[in-house]
Motif scaffolding. Structure first.
Motif, mmCIF file in Angstrom:
data_model
loop_
_atom_site.group_PDB
_atom_site.id
_atom_site.type_symbol
_atom_site.label_atom_id
_atom_site.label_comp_id
_atom_site.label_asym_id
_atom_site.label_seq_id
_atom_site.Cartn_x
_atom_site.Cartn_y
_atom_site.Cartn_z
ATOM 1 N N ARG A 193 61.467 52.542 52.564
ATOM 2 C CA ARG A 193 61.898 51.304 53.199
ATOM 3 C C ARG A 193 61.125 50.149 52.557
ATOM 4 O O ARG A 193 59.899 50.130 52.580
ATOM 5 C CB ARG A 193 61.623 51.342 54.694
ATOM 6 N N GLN A 194 61.855 49.207 52.000
ATOM 7 C CA GLN A 194 61.232 48.130 51.237
ATOM 8 C C GLN A 194 61.707 46.778 51.771
ATOM 9 O O GLN A 194 62.853 46.388 51.608
ATOM 10 C CB GLN A 194 61.584 48.262 49.749
ATOM 11 N N PHE A 195 60.781 46.066 52.435
ATOM 12 C CA PHE A 195 61.089 44.724 52.914
ATOM 13 C C PHE A 195 61.041 43.717 51.768
ATOM 14 O O PHE A 195 61.762 42.739 51.740
ATOM 15 C CB PHE A 195 60.103 44.302 54.010
ATOM 16 N N SER A 196 60.143 43.928 50.832
ATOM 17 C CA SER A 196 60.021 43.092 49.641
ATOM 18 C C SER A 196 59.306 43.920 48.594
ATOM 19 O O SER A 196 58.897 45.057 48.841
ATOM 20 C CB SER A 196 59.237 41.806 49.927
ATOM 21 N N ARG A 197 59.116 43.347 47.427
ATOM 22 C CA ARG A 197 58.393 44.044 46.365
ATOM 23 C C ARG A 197 56.973 44.394 46.800
ATOM 24 O O ARG A 197 56.381 45.345 46.305
ATOM 25 C CB ARG A 197 58.346 43.138 45.128
ATOM 26 N N TYR A 198 56.444 43.632 47.749
ATOM 27 C CA TYR A 198 55.047 43.785 48.120
ATOM 28 C C TYR A 198 54.830 44.412 49.493
ATOM 29 O O TYR A 198 53.725 44.394 50.017
ATOM 30 C CB TYR A 198 54.332 42.417 48.059
ATOM 31 N N TRP A 199 55.877 44.933 50.104
ATOM 32 C CA TRP A 199 55.709 45.633 51.358
ATOM 33 C C TRP A 199 56.689 46.792 51.396
ATOM 34 O O TRP A 199 57.894 46.613 51.536
ATOM 35 C CB TRP A 199 55.938 44.716 52.569
ATOM 36 N N VAL A 200 56.122 48.010 51.271
ATOM 37 C CA VAL A 200 56.928 49.230 51.163
ATOM 38 C C VAL A 200 56.335 50.274 52.117
ATOM 39 O O VAL A 200 55.123 50.381 52.265
ATOM 40 C CB VAL A 200 56.909 49.779 49.715
ATOM 41 N N ARG A 201 57.233 51.050 52.766
ATOM 42 C CA ARG A 201 56.760 52.125 53.641
ATOM 43 C C ARG A 201 57.608 53.362 53.436
ATOM 44 O O ARG A 201 58.845 53.284 53.284
ATOM 45 C CB ARG A 201 56.812 51.697 55.101
ATOM 46 N N VAL A 202 56.944 54.525 53.409
ATOM 47 C CA VAL A 202 57.622 55.811 53.307
ATOM 48 C C VAL A 202 57.881 56.305 54.734
ATOM 49 O O VAL A 202 56.959 56.439 55.532
ATOM 50 C CB VAL A 202 56.770 56.818 52.522
ATOM 51 N N GLU A 203 59.156 56.588 55.038
ATOM 52 C CA GLU A 203 59.548 56.982 56.384
ATOM 53 C C GLU A 203 60.369 58.260 56.344
ATOM 54 O O GLU A 203 60.756 58.729 55.279
ATOM 55 C CB GLU A 203 60.369 55.871 57.040
ATOM 56 N N ALA A 204 60.625 58.815 57.516
ATOM 57 C CA ALA A 204 61.463 60.010 57.616
ATOM 58 C C ALA A 204 62.898 59.649 57.212
ATOM 59 O O ALA A 204 63.409 58.574 57.547
ATOM 60 C CB ALA A 204 61.453 60.554 59.038
ATOM 61 N N ALA A 205 63.536 60.564 56.491
ATOM 62 C CA ALA A 205 64.913 60.317 56.049
ATOM 63 C C ALA A 205 65.878 60.332 57.226
ATOM 64 O O ALA A 205 65.647 61.018 58.231
ATOM 65 C CB ALA A 205 65.306 61.368 55.025
ATOM 66 N N HIS A 231 51.348 45.982 50.089
ATOM 67 C CA HIS A 231 51.143 47.020 51.096
ATOM 68 C C HIS A 231 52.065 48.198 50.829
ATOM 69 O O HIS A 231 53.277 48.037 50.649
ATOM 70 C CB HIS A 231 51.433 46.468 52.492
ATOM 71 N N LEU A 232 51.476 49.396 50.816
ATOM 72 C CA LEU A 232 52.235 50.634 50.703
ATOM 73 C C LEU A 232 51.777 51.533 51.835
ATOM 74 O O LEU A 232 50.607 51.931 51.896
ATOM 75 C CB LEU A 232 51.977 51.300 49.347
ATOM 76 N N GLY A 233 52.674 51.846 52.758
ATOM 77 C CA GLY A 233 52.309 52.613 53.940
ATOM 78 C C GLY A 233 53.090 53.900 54.080
ATOM 79 O O GLY A 233 54.067 54.141 53.378
ATOM 80 N N CYS A 234 52.642 54.720 55.016
ATOM 81 C CA CYS A 234 53.293 56.003 55.278
ATOM 82 C C CYS A 234 53.434 56.166 56.783
ATOM 83 O O CYS A 234 52.451 56.067 57.529
ATOM 84 C CB CYS A 234 52.441 57.142 54.695
ATOM 85 N N HIS A 235 54.661 56.409 57.256
ATOM 86 C CA HIS A 235 54.903 56.558 58.687
ATOM 87 C C HIS A 235 54.268 57.863 59.179
ATOM 88 O O HIS A 235 54.325 58.884 58.487
ATOM 89 C CB HIS A 235 56.406 56.572 58.965
ATOM 90 N N PRO A 236 53.657 57.845 60.375
ATOM 91 C CA PRO A 236 53.017 59.069 60.887
ATOM 92 C C PRO A 236 53.948 60.272 60.956
ATOM 93 O O PRO A 236 53.492 61.425 60.860
ATOM 94 C CB PRO A 236 52.553 58.643 62.283
ATOM 95 N N ALA A 237 55.254 60.038 61.100
ATOM 96 C CA ALA A 237 56.188 61.157 61.232
ATOM 97 C C ALA A 237 56.257 62.015 59.980
ATOM 98 O O ALA A 237 56.641 63.191 60.054
ATOM 99 C CB ALA A 237 57.590 60.632 61.577
ATOM 100 N N VAL A 238 55.919 61.460 58.830
ATOM 101 C CA VAL A 238 55.988 62.224 57.573
ATOM 102 C C VAL A 238 54.604 62.392 56.940
ATOM 103 O O VAL A 238 54.488 62.934 55.842
ATOM 104 C CB VAL A 238 56.951 61.559 56.571
ATOM 105 N N ALA A 239 53.567 61.942 57.627
ATOM 106 C CA ALA A 239 52.225 61.942 57.041
ATOM 107 C C ALA A 239 51.757 63.330 56.635
ATOM 108 O O ALA A 239 51.027 63.491 55.650
ATOM 109 C CB ALA A 239 51.230 61.322 58.013
ATOM 110 N N GLY A 240 52.170 64.365 57.384
ATOM 111 C CA GLY A 240 51.678 65.710 57.128
ATOM 112 C C GLY A 240 52.433 66.490 56.071
ATOM 113 O O GLY A 240 52.065 67.635 55.767
#
Length: 316
Positions: free
Chosen positions: A304-316, A267-276
């Motif tokens: 933000r990386q919980f494991s190799r297989y779950w990563v999310r891009v978030e606001a700094a 899973h690779l996700g993007c937080h709504p706060a930085v989506a735009g």
């Protein structure tokens, strides 16, 4: 939230956690990361519960089916993740897809895994290129040259046929007839997109097979079973994946992350706060880790990386 609305990325992330916790000896940090993942989004727990229901059906499946799946989980990690993703996507009640459909993507004539790409020459000389996570069936007869795109994305370069047989690509939403051409077909989420790079194609949706829409070089369109969208200019970099590249110009960050997700297991996700946030550039698809690492140096984000297989891009 209805179980049917769980997206593939969430289900695939749950499948990765299943394999990691079952087939390895997870340390406390891994178990904690799994609990954090479960708590991070209601959909994560819903996906995990659905996986548990599917897992409970393994004992009911014939040994000839169940044992290869479990063996693959130990021998080929990525293969099992794809199998589990398909099983999880089959239904919210733990129903196995092969009870009604023989897992078509797994038994397709040609298929690629996540991040894999492949090219082959068809019997009369046409070239077929498969992008990541793609499954396609090939059927040549005395009257037709036919492909059925089950999932993913293909690029076709048709060759002149001595028998003058039409070249047709079928999807669940309709069909595309080549008119001596080079074109791309991508299918996901009940929608097919066609982008023409040379000559033209004719597109028909399933609900109206008698009214084709002609798509010329430099044009693209999308269609569903009952409708065809208006013609638009084609993305000139739509075939960059043949060169192991993802080329984007002023894309939203969430669109970029969703596209990158196709080439990365888990899973690779993007937080709504930085989506735009906007992003441009040419990115090597062979390894997405450096791409993610560089995002934080060019945009106000952190990874933000919980494991190799779950990563999310978030606001700094």
């Amino acid at each position: 939230m209805s179980a049917q609305r769980l997206d593939r990325a969430t289900l695939e992330a749950a499948a990765h956690w299943f394999v990691e916790l079952r087939c390895e000896a997870p340390d406390p940090a891994t178990r904690l990361a799994h609990q954090q993942w479960l708590a991070g989004d209601p959909r994560h727990r819903q996906a995990w519960e659905r996986l548990q229901r599917v897992q409970g059906t393994f004992a009911q499946v014939s040994a000839g089916v169940a044992r290869p799946l479990l063996a693959s989980a130990q021998a080929k990690r990525r293969e099992v993740l794809k199998v589990l993703s398909l099983l999880l996507a089959a239904g919210g009640a733990g129903t196995l897809a092969w009870q009604t459909t023989p897992l078509p993507a797994l038994i397709a004539d040609q298929r690629t895994g996540t991040g894999e790409r492949r090219s082959l020459r068809l019997q009369e000389g046409s070239q077929l290129h498969l992008n990541t996570a793609t499954a396609v069936d090939i059927h040549y007869s005395g009257q037709l040259r036919e492909l059925r795109l089950l999932s993913g994305e293909i690029l076709i370069e048709t060759a002149k046929d001595a028998l003058a047989r039409p070249f047709i690509v079928h999807t669940g939403e309709g069909s595309i007839r080549a008119l001596g051409t080079r074109f791309i077909v991508r299918r996901d989420a009940g929608r097919t997109r066609v982008s023409v790079q040379e000559h033209a194609v004719q597109v028909r949706c399933s609900a109206d097979l008698l009214t084709p829409v002609r798509v010329e070089a430099g044009q693209q369109l999308s269609f569903e079973r009952a409708s065809i969208s208006p013609l638009q200019p084609a993305n000139p970099e739509a075939d960059a994946w043949l060169r192991d590249l993802l080329v984007v110009h002023d894309w939203r960050l969430d669109d970029f992350i969703n596209e990158l997700q196709r080439y990365r297991p888990g899973h690779l996700g993007c937080h709504p706060a930085v989506a735009g946030l906007r992003i441009s550039g040419a990115f090597q698809l062979a390894n997405s880790d450096p791409i993610l690492a560089n995002l934080s140096s060019t945009l106000p984000v952190r990874i933000r990386q919980f494991s190799r297989y779950w990563v999310r891009v978030e606001a700094a």
